[in-house]
Write a protein that holds these residues in place. Structure first.
Motif, PDB file in Angstrom:
ATOM      1  N   ASN A 155       1.084  -1.254   0.006  1.00 34.74           N
ATOM      2  CA  ASN A 155       0.079   0.013   0.077  1.00 34.74           C
ATOM      3  C   ASN A 155       0.841   0.730   0.204  1.00 34.74           C
ATOM      4  O   ASN A 155       1.753   1.498   1.026  1.00 34.74           O
ATOM      5  N   ILE A 156       0.881   2.348  -0.674  1.00 30.78           N
ATOM      6  CA  ILE A 156       1.740   3.152  -1.139  1.00 30.78           C
ATOM      7  C   ILE A 156       0.823   4.570  -1.310  1.00 30.78           C
ATOM      8  O   ILE A 156       0.003   4.687  -2.078  1.00 30.78           O
ATOM      9  N   LYS A 157       1.251   5.439  -0.560  1.00 26.36           N
ATOM     10  CA  LYS A 157       0.904   6.597  -0.650  1.00 26.36           C
ATOM     11  C   LYS A 157       1.219   7.631  -0.506  1.00 26.36           C
ATOM     12  O   LYS A 157       3.227   7.835  -0.376  1.00 26.36           O
ATOM     13  N   GLN A 158       1.266   8.853  -1.958  1.00 23.14           N
ATOM     14  CA  GLN A 158       1.913   9.661  -2.196  1.00 23.14           C
ATOM     15  C   GLN A 158       2.123  10.771  -1.035  1.00 23.14           C
ATOM     16  O   GLN A 158       0.966  11.503  -0.822  1.00 23.14           O
ATOM     17  N   ARG A 159       3.492  11.366  -1.030  1.00 26.00           N
ATOM     18  CA  ARG A 159       3.053  12.782   0.847  1.00 26.00           C
ATOM     19  C   ARG A 159       4.181  13.633   0.346  1.00 26.00           C
ATOM     20  O   ARG A 159       4.276  15.006   1.525  1.00 26.00           O
ATOM     21  N   GLY A 160       4.053  13.441  -1.057  1.00 22.86           N
ATOM     22  CA  GLY A 160       5.286  15.040  -1.866  1.00 22.86           C
ATOM     23  C   GLY A 160       5.675  14.402  -2.747  1.00 22.86           C
ATOM     24  O   GLY A 160       5.795  13.273  -2.844  1.00 22.86           O
ATOM     25  N   ASP A 161       6.271  15.579  -3.246  1.00 17.14           N
ATOM     26  CA  ASP A 161       7.371  15.610  -4.498  1.00 17.14           C
ATOM     27  C   ASP A 161       8.598  14.524  -4.206  1.00 17.14           C
ATOM     28  O   ASP A 161       9.039  14.987  -3.637  1.00 17.14           O
ATOM     29  N   GLY A 162       8.311  13.221  -4.236  1.00 15.94           N
ATOM     30  CA  GLY A 162       9.173  12.220  -4.403  1.00 15.94           C
ATOM     31  C   GLY A 162       9.709  12.109  -3.251  1.00 15.94           C
ATOM     32  O   GLY A 162      10.407  11.182  -2.369  1.00 15.94           O
ATOM     33  N   LYS A 163       8.695  12.034  -2.638  1.00 19.45           N
ATOM     34  CA  LYS A 163       8.365  11.237  -1.051  1.00 19.45           C
ATOM     35  C   LYS A 163       6.780  10.530  -0.717  1.00 19.45           C
ATOM     36  O   LYS A 163       6.156  10.497  -1.604  1.00 19.45           O
ATOM     37  N   TYR A 164       6.738   9.009  -0.444  1.00 21.07           N
ATOM     38  CA  TYR A 164       5.612   8.248  -0.466  1.00 21.07           C
ATOM     39  C   TYR A 164       6.031   7.436   1.281  1.00 21.07           C
ATOM     40  O   TYR A 164       7.226   7.462   1.184  1.00 21.07           O
ATOM     41  N   GLU A 165       4.714   7.008   1.547  1.00 24.10           N
ATOM     42  CA  GLU A 165       4.563   6.058   2.842  1.00 24.10           C
ATOM     43  C   GLU A 165       4.026   4.715   2.207  1.00 24.10           C
ATOM     44  O   GLU A 165       3.145   4.773   1.566  1.00 24.10           O
ATOM     45  N   PHE A 166       4.869   3.715   3.162  1.00 22.92           N
ATOM     46  CA  PHE A 166       3.972   2.205   2.182  1.00 22.92           C
ATOM     47  C   PHE A 166       4.152   1.737   3.607  1.00 22.92           C
ATOM     48  O   PHE A 166       5.041   1.516   4.302  1.00 22.92           O
ATOM     49  N   TRP A 167       2.999   0.423   3.663  1.00 21.40           N
ATOM     50  CA  TRP A 167       3.577  -0.451   4.325  1.00 21.40           C
ATOM     51  C   TRP A 167       3.017  -2.080   3.841  1.00 21.40           C
ATOM     52  O   TRP A 167       2.133  -1.593   2.678  1.00 21.40           O
ATOM     53  N   VAL A 169       0.335  -4.697   2.700  1.00 18.76           N
ATOM     54  CA  VAL A 169      -0.558  -4.896   2.777  1.00 18.76           C
ATOM     55  C   VAL A 169      -0.643  -6.017   4.264  1.00 18.76           C
ATOM     56  O   VAL A 169      -2.597  -5.694   4.320  1.00 18.76           O
ATOM     57  N   SER A 170      -0.303  -7.207   4.247  1.00 22.35           N
ATOM     58  CA  SER A 170      -0.839  -7.241   5.507  1.00 22.35           C
ATOM     59  C   SER A 170      -0.195  -7.547   6.459  1.00 22.35           C
ATOM     60  O   SER A 170       0.015  -8.586   7.682  1.00 22.35           O
ATOM     61  N   TYR A 171       0.603  -6.486   7.115  1.00 25.05           N
ATOM     62  CA  TYR A 171       1.166  -5.902   8.205  1.00 25.05           C
ATOM     63  C   TYR A 171       0.808  -4.619   8.369  1.00 25.05           C
ATOM     64  O   TYR A 171       2.376  -3.626   7.776  1.00 25.05           O
ATOM     65  N   LYS A 172       0.024  -3.265   9.507  1.00 24.03           N
ATOM     66  CA  LYS A 172      -0.204  -2.128   8.975  1.00 24.03           C
ATOM     67  C   LYS A 172       0.712  -1.281   9.694  1.00 24.03           C
ATOM     68  O   LYS A 172       1.309   0.091   9.876  1.00 24.03           O
ATOM     69  N   LYS A 173       1.350  -2.154  10.520  1.00 29.72           N
ATOM     70  CA  LYS A 173       2.091  -1.244  11.798  1.00 29.72           C
ATOM     71  C   LYS A 173       3.646  -1.062  11.129  1.00 29.72           C
ATOM     72  O   LYS A 173       4.013  -0.025  11.804  1.00 29.72           O
ATOM     73  N   TYR A 174       4.162  -1.328  10.171  1.00 26.86           N
ATOM     74  CA  TYR A 174       5.783  -0.758  10.303  1.00 26.86           C
ATOM     75  C   TYR A 174       5.183  -0.245   8.734  1.00 26.86           C
ATOM     76  O   TYR A 174       5.140  -1.059   7.941  1.00 26.86           O
ATOM     77  N   HIS A 175       5.758   1.320   9.403  1.00 28.46           N
ATOM     78  CA  HIS A 175       5.481   1.981   7.970  1.00 28.46           C
ATOM     79  C   HIS A 175       6.834   2.839   7.011  1.00 28.46           C
ATOM     80  O   HIS A 175       7.830   2.187   8.226  1.00 28.46           O
ATOM     81  N   MET A 176       7.378   2.348   6.056  1.00 24.29           N
ATOM     82  CA  MET A 176       8.521   2.877   5.174  1.00 24.29           C
ATOM     83  C   MET A 176       8.290   3.796   4.872  1.00 24.29           C
ATOM     84  O   MET A 176       7.075   3.857   4.082  1.00 24.29           O
ATOM     85  N   TYR A 177       9.464   4.073   4.221  1.00 24.47           N
ATOM     86  CA  TYR A 177       9.487   6.119   3.903  1.00 24.47           C
ATOM     87  C   TYR A 177      10.521   5.508   2.555  1.00 24.47           C
ATOM     88  O   TYR A 177      11.704   5.822   2.603  1.00 24.47           O
ATOM     89  N   LEU A 178       9.615   5.818   1.163  1.00 25.29           N
ATOM     90  CA  LEU A 178      10.666   6.413  -0.062  1.00 25.29           C
ATOM     91  C   LEU A 178      10.739   7.019  -0.517  1.00 25.29           C
ATOM     92  O   LEU A 178       9.975   8.136  -0.589  1.00 25.29           O
ATOM     93  N   LEU A 179      11.689   7.749  -0.439  1.00 21.56           N
ATOM     94  CA  LEU A 179      12.137   9.297  -0.455  1.00 21.56           C
ATOM     95  C   LEU A 179      13.697   9.178  -1.864  1.00 21.56           C
ATOM     96  O   LEU A 179      14.469   8.531  -1.353  1.00 21.56           O
TER      97      LEU A 179
END
Length: 251
Positions: A155-167, A169-179
Protein backbone atom coordinates in the motif's frame (compact mmCIF):
# COMPACT_ATOMS: atom_id res chain seq x y z
CA UNK A 1 74.04 -14.57 -47.62
CA UNK A 2 73.59 -13.06 -44.17
CA UNK A 3 70.75 -10.93 -45.50
CA UNK A 4 68.96 -14.00 -46.87
CA UNK A 5 69.42 -15.84 -43.60
CA UNK A 6 68.04 -12.89 -41.67
CA UNK A 7 65.01 -12.64 -43.98
CA UNK A 8 64.41 -16.37 -43.68
CA UNK A 9 64.64 -16.21 -39.92
CA UNK A 10 62.17 -13.36 -39.80
CA UNK A 11 59.71 -15.13 -42.11
CA UNK A 12 59.89 -18.30 -40.01
CA UNK A 13 59.37 -16.36 -36.81
CA UNK A 14 56.35 -14.55 -38.31
CA UNK A 15 54.82 -17.85 -39.38
CA UNK A 16 55.38 -19.29 -35.91
CA UNK A 17 53.89 -16.23 -34.26
CA UNK A 18 50.88 -16.42 -36.58
CA UNK A 19 50.31 -20.05 -35.69
CA UNK A 20 50.61 -19.18 -32.02
CA UNK A 21 48.08 -16.36 -32.32
CA UNK A 22 45.63 -18.75 -34.00
CA UNK A 23 46.06 -21.20 -31.12
CA UNK A 24 47.94 -23.76 -33.28
CA UNK A 25 50.66 -25.96 -31.85
CA UNK A 26 54.14 -24.91 -32.83
CA UNK A 27 56.45 -27.90 -32.85
CA UNK A 28 59.96 -28.55 -33.97
CA UNK A 29 59.91 -30.36 -37.29
CA UNK A 30 57.13 -28.20 -38.75
CA UNK A 31 57.60 -24.46 -38.52
CA UNK A 32 60.95 -24.75 -36.80
CA UNK A 33 62.36 -27.04 -39.49
CA UNK A 34 62.61 -24.07 -41.85
CA UNK A 35 65.62 -22.83 -39.89
CA UNK A 36 68.76 -24.74 -40.76
CA UNK A 37 71.11 -23.35 -38.22
CA UNK A 38 71.03 -24.29 -34.57
CA UNK A 39 71.43 -20.85 -33.01
CA UNK A 40 68.44 -19.39 -34.84
CA UNK A 41 66.32 -22.47 -34.15
CA UNK A 42 67.14 -22.39 -30.45
CA UNK A 43 66.40 -18.69 -30.18
CA UNK A 44 63.08 -19.01 -32.00
CA UNK A 45 62.01 -22.01 -29.93
CA UNK A 46 62.88 -20.21 -26.72
CA UNK A 47 60.88 -17.13 -27.67
CA UNK A 48 57.83 -19.13 -28.76
CA UNK A 49 57.83 -21.20 -25.59
CA UNK A 50 58.17 -18.05 -23.51
CA UNK A 51 55.19 -16.48 -25.25
CA UNK A 52 53.14 -19.64 -24.81
CA UNK A 53 53.95 -19.79 -21.11
CA UNK A 54 53.07 -16.13 -20.70
CA UNK A 55 49.73 -16.52 -22.47
CA UNK A 56 49.01 -19.67 -20.48
CA UNK A 57 49.70 -17.88 -17.20
CA UNK A 58 47.52 -14.93 -18.19
CA UNK A 59 44.64 -17.25 -19.07
CA UNK A 60 44.99 -19.08 -15.76
CA UNK A 61 44.93 -15.82 -13.81
CA UNK A 62 41.89 -14.48 -15.72
CA UNK A 63 39.97 -17.75 -15.37
CA UNK A 64 40.87 -17.85 -11.69
CA UNK A 65 39.54 -14.34 -11.19
CA UNK A 66 36.22 -15.22 -12.82
CA UNK A 67 35.95 -18.42 -10.83
CA UNK A 68 36.77 -16.58 -7.60
CA UNK A 69 34.17 -13.92 -8.40
CA UNK A 70 31.54 -16.60 -9.07
CA UNK A 71 32.39 -18.35 -5.83
CA UNK A 72 32.00 -15.10 -3.92
CA UNK A 73 28.56 -14.57 -5.43
CA UNK A 74 27.57 -18.14 -4.59
CA UNK A 75 28.86 -17.78 -1.02
CA UNK A 76 27.07 -14.50 -0.28
CA UNK A 77 24.63 -15.73 2.36
CA UNK A 78 23.14 -14.72 5.68
CA UNK A 79 22.37 -17.19 8.45
CA UNK A 80 18.81 -17.07 9.75
CA UNK A 81 17.64 -19.63 12.29
CA UNK A 82 20.40 -22.04 11.28
CA UNK A 83 19.64 -21.79 7.54
CA UNK A 84 21.86 -20.03 4.99
CA UNK A 85 19.77 -17.64 2.92
CA UNK A 86 21.24 -16.20 -0.30
CA UNK A 87 21.83 -12.45 -0.29
CA UNK A 88 20.39 -11.08 -3.55
CA UNK A 89 22.98 -9.12 -5.56
CA UNK A 90 22.67 -5.36 -5.37
CA UNK A 91 21.21 -3.58 -8.37
CA UNK A 92 20.58 0.06 -9.18
CA UNK A 93 16.85 -0.32 -8.59
CA UNK A 94 16.94 -2.74 -5.63
CA UNK A 95 15.60 -1.07 -2.48
CA UNK A 96 15.45 -4.02 -0.05
CA UNK A 97 14.50 -7.68 0.13
CA UNK A 98 12.30 -9.88 2.32
CA UNK A 99 12.90 -13.51 3.34
CA UNK A 100 10.97 -15.93 5.51
CA UNK A 101 10.64 -19.53 6.53
CA UNK A 102 10.03 -22.21 5.41
CA UNK A 103 12.28 -21.80 2.32
CA UNK A 104 14.87 -19.52 0.75
CA UNK A 105 12.60 -17.98 -1.89
CA UNK A 106 13.02 -14.22 -1.57
CA UNK A 107 10.82 -11.18 -2.19
CA UNK A 108 12.66 -8.35 -3.92
CA UNK A 109 11.40 -4.77 -3.66
CA UNK A 110 12.61 -2.63 -6.58
CA UNK A 111 11.92 0.76 -8.04
CA UNK A 112 9.22 0.54 -10.69
CA UNK A 113 10.90 2.16 -13.67
CA UNK A 114 8.96 3.23 -16.76
CA UNK A 115 10.11 2.93 -20.36
CA UNK A 116 11.31 6.54 -20.15
CA UNK A 117 13.81 5.61 -17.43
CA UNK A 118 11.86 7.48 -14.75
CA UNK A 119 10.22 6.10 -11.61
CA UNK A 120 6.51 5.47 -12.01
CA UNK A 121 4.99 8.30 -9.97
CA UNK A 122 1.72 6.48 -9.23
CA UNK A 123 3.28 3.11 -8.43
CA UNK A 124 6.97 3.68 -7.59
CA UNK A 125 7.72 0.24 -6.10
CA UNK A 126 7.22 -3.33 -7.25
CA UNK A 127 7.66 -6.66 -5.48
CA UNK A 128 8.39 -10.06 -7.04
CA UNK A 129 9.97 -13.44 -6.28
CA UNK A 130 13.59 -14.46 -6.59
CA UNK A 131 13.07 -18.22 -6.56
CA UNK A 132 16.26 -19.46 -4.89
CA UNK A 133 14.40 -22.58 -3.79
CA UNK A 134 14.04 -23.55 -7.45
CA UNK A 135 17.39 -22.36 -8.79
CA UNK A 136 20.66 -21.06 -7.26
CA UNK A 137 20.43 -18.06 -9.60
CA UNK A 138 17.11 -16.98 -8.08
CA UNK A 139 14.80 -17.05 -11.07
CA UNK A 140 12.51 -14.03 -11.22
CA UNK A 141 8.78 -14.71 -10.96
CA UNK A 142 5.80 -12.43 -10.48
CA UNK A 143 3.60 -12.70 -7.39
CA UNK A 144 0.29 -14.43 -7.87
CA UNK A 145 -3.02 -12.79 -7.01
CA UNK A 146 -3.21 -14.06 -3.42
CA UNK A 147 0.40 -13.14 -2.65
CA UNK A 148 0.01 -9.65 -4.08
CA UNK A 149 -3.29 -8.79 -2.39
CA UNK A 150 -2.92 -10.58 0.94
CA UNK A 151 0.79 -10.85 1.71
CA UNK A 152 3.59 -9.13 -0.21
CA UNK A 153 1.88 -6.40 -2.14
CA UNK A 154 2.35 -2.81 -1.00
CA UNK A 155 0.00 0.00 0.00
CA UNK A 156 1.69 3.20 -1.19
CA UNK A 157 0.65 6.77 -0.42
CA UNK A 158 2.30 9.80 -2.02
CA UNK A 159 3.29 12.40 0.59
CA UNK A 160 4.77 15.03 -1.67
CA UNK A 161 7.10 15.36 -4.62
CA UNK A 162 9.52 12.43 -4.46
CA UNK A 163 8.12 11.27 -1.11
CA UNK A 164 6.08 8.13 -0.44
CA UNK A 165 4.86 6.28 2.64
CA UNK A 166 4.09 2.57 2.30
CA UNK A 167 3.59 -0.74 4.13
CA UNK A 168 2.90 -4.36 3.29
CA UNK A 169 -0.79 -5.18 2.80
CA UNK A 170 -0.49 -7.92 5.44
CA UNK A 171 1.11 -5.79 8.15
CA UNK A 172 0.03 -2.19 8.62
CA UNK A 173 1.98 -1.49 11.81
CA UNK A 174 5.40 -0.97 10.24
CA UNK A 175 5.57 1.96 7.83
CA UNK A 176 8.46 2.65 5.47
CA UNK A 177 9.31 5.69 3.39
CA UNK A 178 10.59 5.98 -0.17
CA UNK A 179 12.43 9.27 -0.65
CA UNK A 180 14.53 10.78 -3.39
CA UNK A 181 17.77 12.33 -2.14
CA UNK A 182 19.25 15.60 -3.35
CA UNK A 183 21.60 13.77 -5.70
CA UNK A 184 18.64 12.04 -7.37
CA UNK A 185 19.02 8.62 -5.73
CA UNK A 186 16.09 6.75 -4.23
CA UNK A 187 16.22 5.06 -0.83
CA UNK A 188 13.79 3.25 1.47
CA UNK A 189 13.94 4.41 5.07
CA UNK A 190 12.52 2.86 8.20
CA UNK A 191 12.96 3.11 11.96
CA UNK A 192 15.02 0.37 13.61
CA UNK A 193 15.73 0.62 17.34
CA UNK A 194 14.20 4.12 17.16
CA UNK A 195 16.91 5.16 14.70
CA UNK A 196 16.30 6.26 11.14
CA UNK A 197 17.96 3.74 8.82
CA UNK A 198 18.27 2.85 5.18
CA UNK A 199 16.35 -0.39 5.11
CA UNK A 200 18.25 -3.43 3.87
CA UNK A 201 16.20 -6.53 4.61
CA UNK A 202 13.20 -8.00 6.43
CA UNK A 203 12.95 -11.55 7.75
CA UNK A 204 9.78 -13.25 8.97
CA UNK A 205 10.17 -16.28 11.23
CA UNK A 206 7.14 -18.57 11.02
CA UNK A 207 6.86 -21.27 13.67
CA UNK A 208 4.04 -23.59 12.75
CA UNK A 209 0.42 -22.64 12.45
CA UNK A 210 -2.11 -23.34 9.74
CA UNK A 211 -1.95 -22.77 6.02
CA UNK A 212 -3.82 -19.45 6.11
CA UNK A 213 -2.83 -18.50 9.64
CA UNK A 214 0.80 -19.39 10.36
CA UNK A 215 2.31 -18.42 13.71
CA UNK A 216 4.89 -15.65 13.42
CA UNK A 217 7.40 -15.53 16.28
CA UNK A 218 9.08 -12.35 15.09
CA UNK A 219 9.86 -10.00 12.22
CA UNK A 220 13.52 -9.01 11.95
CA UNK A 221 14.53 -5.65 10.46
CA UNK A 222 18.03 -4.79 9.24
CA UNK A 223 19.29 -1.44 8.04
CA UNK A 224 22.14 1.08 8.19
CA UNK A 225 21.94 3.95 10.67
CA UNK A 226 21.97 7.26 8.77
CA UNK A 227 24.19 8.91 11.39
CA UNK A 228 26.82 6.25 12.12
CA UNK A 229 26.55 3.98 9.09
CA UNK A 230 26.46 0.96 11.41
CA UNK A 231 24.04 -1.89 10.90
CA UNK A 232 20.98 -1.88 13.13
CA UNK A 233 18.99 -5.05 13.83
CA UNK A 234 15.64 -5.24 15.60
CA UNK A 235 13.13 -8.01 16.15
CA UNK A 236 9.46 -7.15 16.35
CA UNK A 237 7.78 -9.77 18.52
CA UNK A 238 4.40 -8.16 19.12
CA UNK A 239 3.04 -9.20 15.74
CA UNK A 240 -0.69 -9.36 16.34
CA UNK A 241 -1.58 -9.55 12.69
CA UNK A 242 0.32 -12.22 10.82
CA UNK A 243 2.89 -10.57 8.47
CA UNK A 244 2.86 -13.67 6.26
CA UNK A 245 -0.92 -14.09 6.10
CA UNK A 246 -2.02 -15.37 2.73
CA UNK A 247 1.24 -17.03 1.69
CA UNK A 248 0.62 -20.23 -0.24
CA UNK A 249 2.48 -23.40 -1.12
CA UNK A 250 3.84 -21.89 -4.32
CA UNK A 251 5.79 -19.36 -2.27
Amino acid sequence: MQIKQAVGLRQSFNRAAGNLNRGETVMEGTVLSDINYSSGRSCLRSNILSYKRLIHCILLVVCGMFAFSSDLDAQATISREGISYPIPPSTTNRMFFLQRTPNTNTIACDLNMGSNGQVNAKNPLTTYWLRYGDSPKGEKKELNFVQRHFAYGLNIKQRGDGKYEFWFVSYKKYHMYLLQTKDGKWRVYGKINDKLTVLGSIFIYINGGSFWNPHVDYVELRGKDLSSGKEEVERLTDVKKDPDEGHDKEG
